[in-house]
Write an enzyme that holds these catalytic residues in place. Structure first.
Site, PDB file in Angstrom:
ATOM      1  N   PRO A  50       0.815 -14.597 -35.426  1.00  0.00           N
ATOM      2  CA  PRO A  50       2.064 -15.188 -34.805  1.00  0.00           C
ATOM      3  C   PRO A  50       1.462 -16.483 -33.772  1.00  0.00           C
ATOM      4  CG  PRO A  50       0.995 -12.885 -34.282  1.00  0.00           C
ATOM      5  CD  PRO A  50       0.592 -13.261 -35.752  1.00  0.00           C
ATOM      6  N   ARG A  51       2.129 -16.529 -33.456  1.00  0.00           N
ATOM      7  CA  ARG A  51       1.588 -18.339 -32.564  1.00  0.00           C
ATOM      8  C   ARG A  51       0.859 -17.987 -31.231  1.00  0.00           C
ATOM      9  NH1 ARG A  51       1.001 -23.744 -32.153  1.00  0.00           N
ATOM     10  NH2 ARG A  51       1.609 -24.656 -30.421  1.00  0.00           N
ATOM     11  N   GLU A  59      -7.894 -20.284 -37.670  1.00  0.00           N
ATOM     12  CA  GLU A  59      -8.077 -20.211 -38.714  1.00  0.00           C
ATOM     13  C   GLU A  59      -6.369 -21.149 -39.718  1.00  0.00           C
ATOM     14  OE1 GLU A  59     -11.628 -17.144 -39.388  1.00  0.00           O
ATOM     15  OE2 GLU A  59      -9.838 -15.992 -39.406  1.00  0.00           O
ATOM     16  N   ASN A 114       4.057 -27.041 -36.120  1.00  0.00           N
ATOM     17  CA  ASN A 114       3.580 -27.962 -36.241  1.00  0.00           C
ATOM     18  C   ASN A 114       3.477 -27.578 -37.924  1.00  0.00           C
ATOM     19  OD1 ASN A 114       1.940 -30.846 -37.357  1.00  0.00           O
ATOM     20  ND2 ASN A 114      -0.058 -29.566 -37.095  1.00  0.00           N
ATOM     21  N   GLU A 169      -2.150 -29.360 -29.511  1.00  0.00           N
ATOM     22  CA  GLU A 169      -1.343 -30.933 -28.809  1.00  0.00           C
ATOM     23  C   GLU A 169      -3.216 -31.769 -29.007  1.00  0.00           C
ATOM     24  OE1 GLU A 169       1.069 -29.562 -26.804  1.00  0.00           O
ATOM     25  OE2 GLU A 169       0.032 -29.466 -26.839  1.00  0.00           O
TER      26      GLU A 169
END
EC number: 2.4.99.12
Length: 429
Positions: A271-272, A314, A338, A65
């Site tokens: 990884p998120r 990054e 996203n 966000e």
């Protein structure tokens, strides 16, 4: 009835506070920043300067966000030169991402945590900062916060709003609480027509459709350049990216990796959540895969099978490096991450069956040829192998991704027009 629902919600929140604190401590084991600024989470903030400029307030809960809000932040500060802007978050990673914007707007941006949604904490927050308007990104529906703002006559808007069909079913169980909360908002700007219809069904009054702010985010030039440097170091090796992966997805893809059929393939796994970096590194070590970590400052060598992207901020560089990306959160039912940033970097995509968080954007990307659907990790490996064998098809998808990104721009201008209805016209208009 609405007031009783709000009172019941508040009481339950107060009773649950010990569990909230325990969860905070648990998360702090991996991210110590979770126990910093604890007072802010209860509405206690350092004193403000005696002569505070009028304040606009934007809430961006976490990393995604905050990045999506960057073009809007630039537009707000340009349109209201006599105002400061308060940027609030709920997570340390969101706050860290927001801090990167401070240098671009010296002296005009300030940050804080949004307090827990308790009546006294929300009241202290609003009385302390006294914002002229409040802007909540995406699906941040906090009943006590919105009620406290209504009583103080602070106009509140839900912007870049999205609501999946699954989330609608969940919120409908709390309709006596959420319906009045949505109805109290001064404005709602939905990402898509379907989002607007679901929000209206839940209680929002005449939501407008502004598009998705993420399409207006320009990938940082320095990150694209970094990705190009990585690409040069990697050479001609095909690069497949698992972007923003979630729990369990890395193992599934590693199980299917042999089906790609490309001997010199380099798999990049990002990884998120940073707290999972060590977990994924342990998974790679247990499988005896030759891997390197971005945090070690070592680029992939010729023997490297997997490069672990254990870095923050990054993602654009990883997309610039990759020939093809599999979007994390879509292989297992997390709802997806996203995909718009990938398209803006011109990166072709594979999307699993679970993209409900970005349903319209996912469908549009597939329809225009920027992405392909797969049903599971096994099929992802097979399709990736086919695409790596057809470099001209990857080039076509790359061009489609860029065109898809550019065609959906303009949400910032539409959102600014809505904000004007709450604050008055911009200076010079």
């Amino acid at each position: 009835m609405a007031r009783l629902a709000l009172l019941a919600y508040s009481l339950l929140f107060y009773l649950a506070l010990p569990l909230v604190w325990l969860r905070l401590l648990w998360r702090a084991r991996r991210q110590p920043a979770y126990v910093q600024h604890l007072g802010e989470r209860h509405g206690f903030y350092p004193p403000l300067a005696a002569r505070q400029r009028p304040l606009l307030w934007l809430h961006a809960v976490s990393v995604g966000e905050t990045r999506a809000a960057a073009p809007l932040i630039d537009a707000l500060l340009a349109a209201y030169p006599d105002h400061h802007l308060l940027l609030t978050h709920m997570t340390p990673t969101g706050r860290e991402t927001g801090s990167e914007l401070l240098a671009t707007h010296p002296g005009r941006l300030q940050q804080a945590y949004l307090p827990y949604d308790l009546p006294d904490a929300c009241g202290r927050f609003l009385d302390h900062f006294r914002p002229r308007v409040g802007l909540l990104m995406e699906t941040e529906l906090w009943p006590n916060l919105i009620d406290a703002a209504r009583r103080r006559r602070v106009p509140m808007a839900l912007i870049n709003a999205r609501l999946s069909a699954r989330s609608l079913r969940g919120y409908q169980r709390l309709s006596r609480l959420i319906g009045p909360t949505l109805a109290s908002l001064s404005a709602v700007a939905a990402q898509t027509k379907a989002d607007g219809e679901r929000l209206q069904h839940l209680g929002a009054r005449q939501p407008s459709v502004s598009g998705n702010l993420k399409f207006d985010v320009t990938p940082p030039a320095d990150k694209l350049q970094l990705g190009a440097q990585w690409r040069q170091a990697v050479g001609q090796r095909p690069v497949w990216l698992l972007a923003s992966s979630r729990e369990g997805e890395e193992a599934l893809l590693l199980d299917a990796l042999a089906a790609v059929g490309v001997a010199d393939l380099l798999l990049v796994v990002v990884p998120r959540h940073p707290q999972r970096f060590a977990e994924v590194a342990a998974l790679l070590a247990a499988r005896k895969l030759a891997f390197r970590r971005r945090s070690s400052a070592q680029l992939p060598g010729s023997e490297t099978r997997v490069w672990l992207g254990d870095s923050m901020g990054e993602m654009a560089a990883y997309y610039a490096l990759a020939d093809l990306a599999l979007m994390g959160g879509t292989v297992l039912p997390f709802g997806g991450q996203n995909l718009i940033e990938a398209a803006a970097c011109g990166c072709p995509l594979l999307l699993g069956p679970h993209s409900f968080n970005f349903a319209q954007a996912s469908d549009d990307a597939v329809a225009c040829g920027a992405a392909r659907r797969i049903v599971d990790a096994g099929q992802a490996a097979l399709v990736a192998g086919e695409l790596f064998a057809q470099p001209e098809e990857l080039l076509t998808m790359r061009a489609a991704a860029t065109a898809f990104s550019q065609a959906h721009r303009g949400a910032t201008a539409r959102t600014m027009a809505l904000i004007e209805t709450l604050t008055g016209p911009r200076k010079g208009c």
